[in-house]
Design an enzyme around this catalytic site. Structure first.
Site, PDB file in Angstrom:
ATOM      1  N   LYS A 121       0.828  -1.223   0.000  1.00 13.19           N
ATOM      2  CA  LYS A 121       0.000   0.000   0.000  1.00 13.19           C
ATOM      3  C   LYS A 121       0.850   1.255   0.000  1.00 13.19           C
ATOM      4  CE  LYS A 121      -4.558  -1.323   1.531  1.00 13.19           C
ATOM      5  NZ  LYS A 121      -5.684  -1.073   2.429  1.00 13.19           N
ATOM      6  N   LYS A 203      -4.407  -9.816  -6.589  1.00 12.28           N
ATOM      7  CA  LYS A 203      -5.697 -10.207  -6.014  1.00 12.28           C
ATOM      8  C   LYS A 203      -6.806  -9.289  -6.538  1.00 12.28           C
ATOM      9  CE  LYS A 203      -6.060  -7.589  -1.756  1.00 12.28           C
ATOM     10  NZ  LYS A 203      -6.418  -7.468  -0.377  1.00 12.28           N
ATOM     11  N   LYS A 206     -11.186  -3.937  -4.772  1.00  6.43           N
ATOM     12  CA  LYS A 206     -12.106  -2.814  -5.032  1.00  6.43           C
ATOM     13  C   LYS A 206     -11.388  -1.672  -5.719  1.00  6.43           C
ATOM     14  CE  LYS A 206     -14.566  -3.257  -0.622  1.00  6.43           C
ATOM     15  NZ  LYS A 206     -13.585  -3.732   0.360  1.00  6.43           N
TER      16      LYS A 206
END
Ligand code: TYM
Length: 341
Positions: A121, A203, A206
């Site tokens: 992230k 993966k 969203k």
């Protein structure tokens, strides 16, 4: 009929949470929520929307408020049953932030530096590598430990965070006296890591910029079919679960997870047929699962008072449990009890 005279053993407790930064994906559903619905009879289940975690990445206030309410409704539509389970919104239970601070002081910088999600992230949001992103696993440990959870069912991507919560629990128990059960992660056999339909090395998420890679719970049947038809596979055209066939393996995982079939059964079902038959078949089982959820979701969204009543009552129930653990923790550390009421 025989009368039940013996008291049954107390149920083990399960806790899990979900971020609400957009519409849930098929990954959230197969890797987590659908299984969590299935635990409700056997376990005492506590589930929540992790809206405090969500602000480690910037959220637009208007959209964020909408996503929180919609995500709550989706969880009910997917089968979370408030007669059996507590389903609350994290920011409405202040003990999460309080215990999180405390656990920050019992977690090492080195432990947090090893978290792969932080590394991913902080690369993805290089302009906003905030301290919350770094200490995120301490908040997650607080979520789990506040409710004395025995099991934490999650997709494979969250396993490392649950392991950190175990280490923190053991450390705290060792320094003081047994305070927290040491929680165990539960990872499903199929669907634990649903990958992007466009890049099966990533993966399904969203926040993927390529919308064709992600199936959301709100996608209509035509969109679902189109996305599956476009899914990246390989040049072999044989439905076979094998190393190097990541795209097909992912479709097979999705199919297995929704039909309960084994990989061998799926291979036999599509023997002699190509991806042209397989892809629409996968799309169809997904459509069959999502359509009734979407219908129920729409009905729930038409009754905001009901939703408000549900999340308010459930925050009260969660607060009652959480404050019991927090006061135990604070007493052990040596804090003086506050008498505010
Ligand atoms: P989150 O919001 O990313 O995902 C919610 C749940 O869905 C699973 N999941 C997936 N499973 C399979 N394939 C995928 N592509 C996929 N994407 C998501 C996740 O593993 C998770 O189980 N940090 C957590 C939320 C959280 C939490 C907690 C979880 C906060 N506090 C306490 C458990 C216990 C997260 O970001 O999940």
């Amino acid at each position: 009929m025989t009368e039940l005279t013996t008291e049954s053993a107390p149920k083990k407790r399960i806790l899990s949470m979900y971020q609400c930064t957009g519409v849930f994906t098929l990954g959230n559903f197969l890797g987590a929520i659908r299984n969590h619905v299935g635990f409700q009879d056997e376990y005492e289940c506590i589930y929540a929307l992790a809206d405090l975690h969500a602000i480690t990445v910037r959220q637009d206030p208007k959209k964020f408020r909408k996503y929180i309410l919609e995500s709550y409704a989706y969880l009910l539509a997917m089968g979370i049953d408030l007669e059996k389970t507590i389903l609350f919104i994290q920011s409405q239970v202040p003990e999460h932030a309080q215990l999180s601070w405390i656990l920050n002081c019992y977690t090492q910088f080195g432990e947090l530096s090893r978290m792969t999600q932080f590394k991913d992230k902080s690369q993805k949001h290089a302009d906003n590598v905030n301290a919350g992103l770094f200490t995120y696993p301490c908040l997650m440990a607080a979520d789990i430990l506040l409710y004395q959870a025995d099991f934490v069912p999650v997709g494979a991507d969250q396993k490392q965070h649950v392991e950190l919560a175990r280490n923190v629990a053991e450390r705290f128990n060792g320094l003081y006296s047994p305070t927290f059960p040491v929680p165990q992660p539960l990872i499903p056999k199929h669907g634990a890591r649903v990958m992007s339909l466009q890049d099966p090395s990533k993966k399904m998420s969203k926040s993927d910029e390529n919308l064709n890679g992600t199936i959301t719970m709100a996608d209509d049947p035509d969109t679902i079919l189109r996305k599956f038809k476009r899914a990246v596979t390989d040049s072999e055209s044989q439905v076979r679960y094998a190393p190097g066939k990541d795209g097909v393996n992912n479709l097979m995982e999705i199919y297995a997870s929704l039909t309960g079939k084994t990989m061998e059964e799926i291979e036999r079902e599509f023997e002699g047929k190509g991806y042209g038959d397989f892809k629409p078949a996968v799309a169809q089982v997904v459509i069959d699962a999502l359509v009734p959820i979407q219908k129920r979701f729409k009905e729930l969204m038409e009754d905001p008072e009901y939703l408000e009543k549900c999340y308010t009552e459930n925050a009260q129930k969660a607060h009652y449990l959480a404050q019991k653990t927090l006061s135990k923790v604070m007493k052990k550390i040596g804090y003086l009890p506050a008498k505010l009421h």
